[in-house]
Write a protein that holds these residues in place. Sequence first.
Motif, PDB file in Angstrom:
ATOM      1  N   ALA A  23      25.242-175.483  24.297  1.00 33.59           N
ATOM      2  CA  ALA A  23      23.887-175.183  23.830  1.00 33.59           C
ATOM      3  C   ALA A  23      22.889-176.175  24.423  1.00 33.59           C
ATOM      4  O   ALA A  23      23.229-177.328  24.696  1.00 33.59           O
ATOM      5  N   ARG A  24      21.662-175.703  24.594  1.00 39.15           N
ATOM      6  CA  ARG A  24      20.600-176.530  25.173  1.00 39.15           C
ATOM      7  C   ARG A  24      19.442-176.645  24.182  1.00 39.15           C
ATOM      8  O   ARG A  24      18.404-176.019  24.352  1.00 39.15           O
ATOM      9  N   TYR A  25      19.663-177.455  23.173  1.00 36.57           N
ATOM     10  CA  TYR A  25      18.626-177.695  22.173  1.00 36.57           C
ATOM     11  C   TYR A  25      17.658-178.761  22.673  1.00 36.57           C
ATOM     12  O   TYR A  25      18.092-179.795  23.183  1.00 36.57           O
ATOM     13  N   PRO A  26      16.360-178.542  22.500  1.00 39.86           N
ATOM     14  CA  PRO A  26      15.403-179.622  22.768  1.00 39.86           C
ATOM     15  C   PRO A  26      15.626-180.770  21.782  1.00 39.86           C
ATOM     16  O   PRO A  26      16.054-180.548  20.641  1.00 39.86           O
ATOM     17  N   ALA A  27      15.342-181.965  22.199  1.00 39.87           N
ATOM     18  CA  ALA A  27      15.530-183.139  21.334  1.00 39.87           C
ATOM     19  C   ALA A  27      14.682-183.011  20.072  1.00 39.87           C
ATOM     20  O   ALA A  27      13.529-182.593  20.120  1.00 39.87           O
ATOM     21  N   GLY A  28      15.315-183.346  18.943  1.00 40.69           N
ATOM     22  CA  GLY A  28      14.594-183.430  17.688  1.00 40.69           C
ATOM     23  C   GLY A  28      14.329-182.129  16.957  1.00 40.69           C
ATOM     24  O   GLY A  28      13.628-182.144  15.945  1.00 40.69           O
ATOM     25  N   VAL A  29      14.856-181.001  17.405  1.00 38.44           N
ATOM     26  CA  VAL A  29      14.556-179.735  16.720  1.00 38.44           C
ATOM     27  C   VAL A  29      15.523-179.404  15.587  1.00 38.44           C
ATOM     28  O   VAL A  29      15.200-178.590  14.733  1.00 38.44           O
ATOM     29  N   LEU A  30      16.687-180.035  15.583  1.00 36.41           N
ATOM     30  CA  LEU A  30      17.681-179.737  14.554  1.00 36.41           C
ATOM     31  C   LEU A  30      17.689-180.812  13.479  1.00 36.41           C
ATOM     32  O   LEU A  30      17.446-181.992  13.769  1.00 36.41           O
ATOM     33  N   PRO A  31      17.997-180.415  12.245  1.00 34.17           N
ATOM     34  CA  PRO A  31      18.194-181.438  11.216  1.00 34.17           C
ATOM     35  C   PRO A  31      19.408-182.295  11.560  1.00 34.17           C
ATOM     36  O   PRO A  31      20.328-181.837  12.253  1.00 34.17           O
ATOM     37  N   ALA A  32      19.426-183.529  11.105  1.00 30.54           N
ATOM     38  CA  ALA A  32      20.517-184.460  11.420  1.00 30.54           C
ATOM     39  C   ALA A  32      21.876-183.925  10.987  1.00 30.54           C
ATOM     40  O   ALA A  32      22.898-184.249  11.593  1.00 30.54           O
ATOM     41  N   SER A  33      21.898-183.068   9.975  1.00 32.09           N
ATOM     42  CA  SER A  33      23.166-182.541   9.470  1.00 32.09           C
ATOM     43  C   SER A  33      23.742-181.411  10.336  1.00 32.09           C
ATOM     44  O   SER A  33      24.872-180.991  10.131  1.00 32.09           O
ATOM     45  N   MET A  34      22.982-180.930  11.323  1.00 33.29           N
ATOM     46  CA  MET A  34      23.433-179.816  12.151  1.00 33.29           C
ATOM     47  C   MET A  34      23.746-180.321  13.557  1.00 33.29           C
ATOM     48  O   MET A  34      22.857-180.796  14.258  1.00 33.29           O
ATOM     49  N   GLU A 110      17.271-169.461  21.747  1.00 32.63           N
ATOM     50  CA  GLU A 110      16.890-170.041  23.037  1.00 32.63           C
ATOM     51  C   GLU A 110      17.907-171.065  23.524  1.00 32.63           C
ATOM     52  O   GLU A 110      18.172-171.161  24.725  1.00 32.63           O
ATOM     53  N   ALA A 111      18.475-171.827  22.611  1.00 34.46           N
ATOM     54  CA  ALA A 111      19.452-172.856  22.992  1.00 34.46           C
ATOM     55  C   ALA A 111      20.753-172.247  23.502  1.00 34.46           C
ATOM     56  O   ALA A 111      21.433-172.831  24.339  1.00 34.46           O
TER      57      ALA A 111
END
Length: 125
Positions: A23-34, A110-111
């Motif tokens: 997956a290609r998540y942008p930095a900072g978009v997910l909660p720390a628990s995910m 998107e990720a």
Amino acid sequence: AFSALDPARPVMFVNLHRYHERARYPAGVLPASMPADVSGREAYHRYLREIEARFLPKVGARFIVVSPVDLVLVGAGSWDEVVIGCYPTRASAFELPALPGYAEIAVHREAGLAADVYVQEVETR
């Protein structure tokens, strides 16, 4: 051409997906628990689960097929999965992105997706 289509007519969407290996998540978009370090398929399926549980019922839609693609018999390209959704009207399908909370889960889509093809109109008989 799109504006000439009947918005009250039932419609099915056939979606072909190819996923990123990771997956290609942008930095900072997910909660720390995910966790962000997941497969592209897993990222997309986070989106898919939320769409199916929280959004499709609001517009009267449902998924009728979510399945791996084992073989492309005719045509070019390789695809990982096919998703077919059925909507009561074409207009209802386009209500989804405007629903509260949709933008927050679209990040998973998107990720995960490396490529996709959407066939918007499938005649139902």
